[in-house]
Design a protein around this motif. Sequence first.
Motif, PDB file in Angstrom:
ATOM      1  N   UNK A 158      70.154  66.335  80.266  1.00 28.31           N
ATOM      2  CA  UNK A 158      71.527  65.208  79.676  1.00 28.31           C
ATOM      3  C   UNK A 158      70.244  64.501  78.856  1.00 28.31           C
ATOM      4  N   UNK A 159      71.219  64.233  77.882  1.00 30.30           N
ATOM      5  CA  UNK A 159      70.797  63.994  76.627  1.00 30.30           C
ATOM      6  C   UNK A 159      70.202  62.493  77.538  1.00 30.30           C
ATOM      7  N   UNK A 160      69.198  61.893  77.017  1.00 28.72           N
ATOM      8  CA  UNK A 160      67.823  60.360  77.130  1.00 28.72           C
ATOM      9  C   UNK A 160      68.707  59.237  75.809  1.00 28.72           C
ATOM     10  N   UNK A 161      68.509  58.187  76.336  1.00 31.14           N
ATOM     11  CA  UNK A 161      69.107  56.950  76.139  1.00 31.14           C
ATOM     12  C   UNK A 161      68.087  56.583  74.595  1.00 31.14           C
ATOM     13  N   UNK A 162      67.357  56.617  74.589  1.00 29.05           N
ATOM     14  CA  UNK A 162      66.399  57.151  73.651  1.00 29.05           C
ATOM     15  C   UNK A 162      66.914  58.090  72.458  1.00 29.05           C
ATOM     16  N   UNK A 163      67.240  58.702  72.430  1.00 28.53           N
ATOM     17  CA  UNK A 163      68.404  59.776  71.604  1.00 28.53           C
ATOM     18  C   UNK A 163      68.528  58.770  70.709  1.00 28.53           C
ATOM     19  N   UNK A 164      68.156  59.326  69.132  1.00 35.30           N
ATOM     20  CA  UNK A 164      68.302  58.991  67.596  1.00 35.30           C
ATOM     21  C   UNK A 164      69.008  60.050  67.076  1.00 35.30           C
ATOM     22  N   UNK A 165      70.597  59.064  66.839  1.00 34.00           N
ATOM     23  CA  UNK A 165      71.352  60.355  65.259  1.00 34.00           C
ATOM     24  C   UNK A 165      72.075  58.989  63.883  1.00 34.00           C
ATOM     25  N   UNK A 166      71.257  59.827  63.233  1.00 36.82           N
ATOM     26  CA  UNK A 166      70.892  58.580  61.840  1.00 36.82           C
ATOM     27  C   UNK A 166      72.047  59.092  61.201  1.00 36.82           C
ATOM     28  N   UNK A 167      72.335  58.231  59.996  1.00 39.44           N
ATOM     29  CA  UNK A 167      72.726  58.876  59.080  1.00 39.44           C
ATOM     30  C   UNK A 167      72.479  57.620  57.720  1.00 39.44           C
ATOM     31  N   UNK A 168      72.535  58.489  56.309  1.00 33.42           N
ATOM     32  CA  UNK A 168      72.422  57.444  54.848  1.00 33.42           C
ATOM     33  C   UNK A 168      73.749  57.180  54.574  1.00 33.42           C
ATOM     34  N   UNK A 169      74.042  56.173  53.790  1.00 33.78           N
ATOM     35  CA  UNK A 169      75.394  56.120  52.672  1.00 33.78           C
ATOM     36  C   UNK A 169      74.678  55.914  51.462  1.00 33.78           C
ATOM     37  N   UNK A 170      75.442  56.571  51.057  1.00 30.82           N
ATOM     38  CA  UNK A 170      74.622  55.805  49.312  1.00 30.82           C
ATOM     39  C   UNK A 170      76.325  55.043  48.516  1.00 30.82           C
ATOM     40  N   UNK A 171      75.844  54.146  47.635  1.00 30.63           N
ATOM     41  CA  UNK A 171      77.061  53.484  47.355  1.00 30.63           C
ATOM     42  C   UNK A 171      76.642  53.246  46.015  1.00 30.63           C
ATOM     43  N   UNK A 172      77.849  52.706  44.946  1.00 27.80           N
ATOM     44  CA  UNK A 172      77.022  52.492  43.357  1.00 27.80           C
ATOM     45  C   UNK A 172      76.079  53.427  42.985  1.00 27.80           C
ATOM     46  N   UNK A 173      75.997  54.825  43.279  1.00 26.71           N
ATOM     47  CA  UNK A 173      75.577  55.934  43.015  1.00 26.71           C
ATOM     48  C   UNK A 173      73.899  55.815  43.316  1.00 26.71           C
ATOM     49  N   UNK A 174      73.397  54.558  43.047  1.00 24.19           N
ATOM     50  CA  UNK A 174      71.664  55.234  43.747  1.00 24.19           C
ATOM     51  C   UNK A 174      71.177  54.166  44.612  1.00 24.19           C
ATOM     52  N   UNK A 175      72.332  52.889  45.630  1.00 23.50           N
ATOM     53  CA  UNK A 175      71.634  52.491  46.497  1.00 23.50           C
ATOM     54  C   UNK A 175      71.920  53.349  47.973  1.00 23.50           C
ATOM     55  N   UNK A 176      71.353  53.876  48.270  1.00 26.37           N
ATOM     56  CA  UNK A 176      71.161  53.922  50.037  1.00 26.37           C
ATOM     57  C   UNK A 176      70.720  53.606  50.594  1.00 26.37           C
ATOM     58  N   UNK A 177      71.943  53.833  51.466  1.00 29.30           N
ATOM     59  CA  UNK A 177      71.343  52.584  52.826  1.00 29.30           C
ATOM     60  C   UNK A 177      71.010  53.652  54.172  1.00 29.30           C
ATOM     61  N   UNK A 178      70.715  53.419  55.299  1.00 24.41           N
ATOM     62  CA  UNK A 178      70.508  54.441  56.479  1.00 24.41           C
ATOM     63  C   UNK A 178      71.249  53.537  58.086  1.00 24.41           C
ATOM     64  N   UNK A 179      71.457  53.697  58.437  1.00 23.40           N
ATOM     65  CA  UNK A 179      72.337  53.597  59.567  1.00 23.40           C
ATOM     66  C   UNK A 179      72.127  54.493  61.012  1.00 23.40           C
ATOM     67  N   UNK A 180      72.646  54.378  61.847  1.00 21.08           N
ATOM     68  CA  UNK A 180      72.388  55.034  63.377  1.00 21.08           C
ATOM     69  C   UNK A 180      73.993  54.670  64.101  1.00 21.08           C
ATOM     70  N   UNK A 181      73.937  55.695  65.190  1.00 18.31           N
ATOM     71  CA  UNK A 181      74.255  55.548  66.212  1.00 18.31           C
ATOM     72  C   UNK A 181      73.888  55.399  67.591  1.00 18.31           C
ATOM     73  N   UNK A 182      73.716  53.443  67.861  1.00 16.28           N
ATOM     74  CA  UNK A 182      73.062  53.539  69.351  1.00 16.28           C
ATOM     75  C   UNK A 182      73.161  54.316  71.003  1.00 16.28           C
TER      76      UNK A 182
END
Length: 191
Positions: free
Chosen positions: A23-47
């Motif tokens: 079973x997948x444990x609740x502490x698992x992390x799936x993260x992604x990054x978005x880029x806006x205005x060409x060079x502004x990178x932001x990190x996000x995740x699914x909880x």
Amino acid sequence: MTFRTTLMAPLVFACLPALADWQVNNDSIVAFQTTKNINKVESHQFKHVYGSVNSSGAAMITIDLTSVETGIEIRNSRMKSMLFDTDKFATAMLQAMIPDSVMTSLEQGQPTRFTLSGSLSLHGKRVPVSTEVLATPAADDSMVVSSLAPILVNAADFGLEGGIEALRNVASLASISQVVPVEFTLILNPE
């Protein structure tokens, strides 16, 4: 978009001893990054990521798209409604079959690197996916599976271009990238 990578990671856990279910444990992390205005990178995740790998190597991993966390509540809300359309598509799902050779190759404490292949279902589309992963058995009988490089998820593969354009317009941005790198670290616990 980012679910392609996320879903692949749990499949790696299927490499654990062939007679176990995981079973997948609740502490698992799936993260992604978005880029806006060409060079502004932001990190996000699914909880919330959940799923299982059975003793025959069949893996099914689900990402709760309503659990997206960007660090800004209005952006979370907009991603849910304008991009993912979570009223209709609340989850993304990765399905894969782990080869017997991989299922039996892991030994306690010995990391195993392999290519994980399967399909990602997101926003009503199902697309083949593949990534290199590292599965590492832990002393507590769990397994840690991590992506070795970001998986690049293309919005066009899942019909998400309109959602990205809607987000760009509402935020008055010059651009938002159509390709998103996704990384994961998943923990599998034996049942």
